[in-house]
Write an enzyme that holds these catalytic residues in place. Structure first.
Site, mmCIF file in Angstrom:
data_model
loop_
_atom_site.group_PDB
_atom_site.id
_atom_site.type_symbol
_atom_site.label_atom_id
_atom_site.label_comp_id
_atom_site.label_asym_id
_atom_site.label_seq_id
_atom_site.Cartn_x
_atom_site.Cartn_y
_atom_site.Cartn_z
ATOM 1 N N HIS A 113 44.530 32.894 54.390
ATOM 2 C CA HIS A 113 45.544 33.614 53.581
ATOM 3 C C HIS A 113 45.424 33.253 52.095
ATOM 4 O O HIS A 113 46.412 33.315 51.371
ATOM 5 C CB HIS A 113 46.968 33.317 54.060
ATOM 6 C CG HIS A 113 47.149 33.431 55.541
ATOM 7 N ND1 HIS A 113 47.520 34.598 56.162
ATOM 8 C CD2 HIS A 113 46.967 32.530 56.542
ATOM 9 C CE1 HIS A 113 47.576 34.407 57.482
ATOM 10 N NE2 HIS A 113 47.237 33.155 57.735
ATOM 11 N N SER A 148 32.950 39.513 25.843
ATOM 12 C CA SER A 148 33.928 40.555 25.564
ATOM 13 C C SER A 148 33.713 41.054 24.145
ATOM 14 O O SER A 148 33.262 40.309 23.281
ATOM 15 C CB SER A 148 35.330 39.985 25.718
ATOM 16 O OG SER A 148 36.257 40.711 24.941
ATOM 17 N N LYS A 165 35.472 34.802 26.011
ATOM 18 C CA LYS A 165 35.248 35.319 27.359
ATOM 19 C C LYS A 165 33.809 35.173 27.843
ATOM 20 O O LYS A 165 32.860 35.326 27.094
ATOM 21 C CB LYS A 165 35.629 36.813 27.421
ATOM 22 C CG LYS A 165 37.107 37.089 27.340
ATOM 23 C CD LYS A 165 37.901 36.545 28.520
ATOM 24 C CE LYS A 165 37.719 37.362 29.767
ATOM 25 N NZ LYS A 165 38.501 38.587 29.775
ATOM 26 N N GLU A 178 31.164 41.648 39.708
ATOM 27 C CA GLU A 178 32.175 42.709 39.796
ATOM 28 C C GLU A 178 31.522 44.056 40.107
ATOM 29 O O GLU A 178 32.022 44.848 40.897
ATOM 30 C CB GLU A 178 32.951 42.813 38.483
ATOM 31 C CG GLU A 178 33.833 41.616 38.201
ATOM 32 C CD GLU A 178 34.351 41.647 36.759
ATOM 33 O OE1 GLU A 178 35.115 42.561 36.430
ATOM 34 O OE2 GLU A 178 33.960 40.763 35.972
#
Ligand code: ARG
Length: 464
Positions: free
Chosen positions: A157, A278, A284, A291
């Site tokens: 979980h 970024s 970043k 992704e």
């Protein structure tokens, strides 16, 4: 727009828009090698069966060989106004060798030709994909080998559950990939039958030898039913289903990498070469590739649904709907190849941070099960032990303590069975080391897993 090969029965030329709509050359041109290979085998068989004379077979074989060469080295460019790759190659052959070229299509139809070409193409691509899958498997095992002592929290979980090693975690992905390779092999073995010679749908009046062409192209045998041979695209669906499952696995792995690379987890750091920055936030370092792999999984699922839907309710035998098989399965092939190709170096260069993993595993009651097991081994029934430990956890939360820091006296107020040895019994190292059951996170199981998967990789590499 040139005259179609089938122009005989028509009074008008095909409308320009209709022609464009009907054409598949933009996507089936990539099968030119397989188309030529099939045609050479077909011509040889026609010769052997006395259907074509030796001279025709020789000029067809030579002509096709030259076309292949010219396409490979770019001397010949594919005419994109052709209807499809099969028509283009036959027309080009006829342009080069005359009447012999016109005889090639004896005892054949585009229906069995295209069914053959896709199988050949996918069989070739499957070999490349299988190699990449093995390389990814190696990268995963390499990470496992380097992290047999890296203790991290295992989750259920997405809540800290029990400590495991990063090696054990990686080896879970190794098992998935191993099954994926098995599924691919399985799909390829069913694909490996030749539909060539089924012709339009009913077979042919010529005494052909379909086993001969099947053998020449390296198939296990010829397919058994001519109607099925030209109607069947199960092999595309099966292969795409393998890819969908593989992508699902990659997507789960990438999701974990994305989480692990976050500031909150810091279990891994991705190499600069496989991350991006970024345009506005200078700090970043984004896991874009992971992704994108996660994102591209949807494409492959979509390809599978396209194929299933395309065939749903389709009457036998060939219908033009089936031309839609190619873009879907080709997209799946391309996507899977690209995703594997970037995930291999991304995994290879990924740095693990065992200290952060260890920190995350500490003080989170992740050893509560082990504390219950401690009591159980001293004779307390498991359910009672479970309840006692639950109360101890509640007490720790109230006192802002952890199982490691709670004093022995307090422990003993819950059960007289507790002794000093409880602390070593619930250390993270002990929790991992004592998971001795087969397939567990204990060191013997992990090294056995590594040994077996390494052997598997070695054997499978010899497959080629
Ligand atoms: N381009 C066609 C396809 O991809 C080839 C088969 C055409 N057959 C036919 N009967 N029109 O499916």
């Amino acid at each position: 727009m040139d005259n179609k090969m089938w122009a005989g029965r028509f009074a008008k030329q095909l409308d320009h828009l209709a022609d464009d709509f009907n054409s598949s050359i933009h996507f089936d041109a990539r099968m030119y090698r397989q188309d030529i290979r099939g045609s050479i085998a077909h011509a040889a068989m026609l010769g052997a069966c006395g259907i074509l004379d030796a001279q025709d077979v020789a000029s067809i074989t030579q002509g096709l060989g030259e076309i292949l060469q010219d396409l490979d080295d770019g001397t010949l460019t594919i005419d994109m106004s052709s209807e499809d790759i099969h028509m283009f190659i036959e027309a080009e052959l006829t342009r080069r060798i005359g009447d012999a070229g016109r005889r090639l299509h004896t005892a054949r139809s585009r229906n069995d030709q295209v069914a053959l070409d896709i199988r050949l193409y996918l069989r070739d691509e499957a070999v490349e994909i299988r190699k990449l899958m093995l390389e990814l498997l190696e990268a995963i095992v390499m990470q496992a080998k380097a992290n047999t002592a890296s203790i991290m929290p295992g989750y259920t979980h997405l809540q800290r559950a029990q400590p495991v090693t990063f090696a054990h975690y990686m080896l879970a992905y190794a098992q998935m990939l191993r099954r994926d390779i098995g599924r691919l092999d399985d799909a390829v073995s069913r694909m490996n039958f030749s539909p060539l010679g089924a012709c339009a749908l009913a077979g042919t009046t010529y005494a052909t030898d379909r086993k001969m062409t099947a053998q020449a192209i390296g198939f296990e045998d010829a397919t058994e039913n001519s109607i099925d041979s030209v109607s069947d695209r199960d092999f595309c669906i099966e292969l795409c289903a393998c890819f969908a499952t593989l992508m699902m696995h990659l997507s789960r792995l990438c999701e974990e990498i994305i989480l692990w690379a976050s500031w909150e987890f810091q279990f891994v750091e991705l190499d600069d070469a496989y991350t991006t920055g970024s345009s506005i936030m200078p700090q970043k370092k984004n896991p874009d590739l992971a992704e994108l792999i996660r994102g591209k999984t949807g494409r492959v699922y979509g390809d599978l649904i396209t194929l299933l839907t395309m065939l749903k309710g389709l009457p036998l035998a060939y219908n033009k709907d089936m031309q839609e098989d190619k873009e879907a399965i080709f997209d799946a092939v391309d996507t899977v190849k690209k995703c594997l190709a970037v995930s291999i170096p991304m995994l290879e260069t990924m740095k693990t941070k065992p200290e952060s993993m260890y920190r995350a595993a500490q003080h989170g009651f992740i050893n509560a099960t082990d504390l219950a097991d401690y009591l159980t081994k001293k004779g307390v029934p498991f359910r009672s032990a479970y309840k006692i430990v639950g109360q101890i956890v509640a007490c720790c939360l109230e006192k802002k303590e952890s199982l490691e820091t709670l004093p022995l006296q307090t422990y003993q107020s819950f059960s007289p069975v507790f002794e000093q040895d409880l602390y070593s019994e619930i250390s993270l190292e002990t929790c991992v080391a004592k998971r001795i059951s087969a397939g567990g996170t204990g060191p013997d199981s992990v090294s056995l897993q590594i040994q077996r998967i390494t052997e598997y990789i070695k054997n499978e590499k010899n497959f080629y």
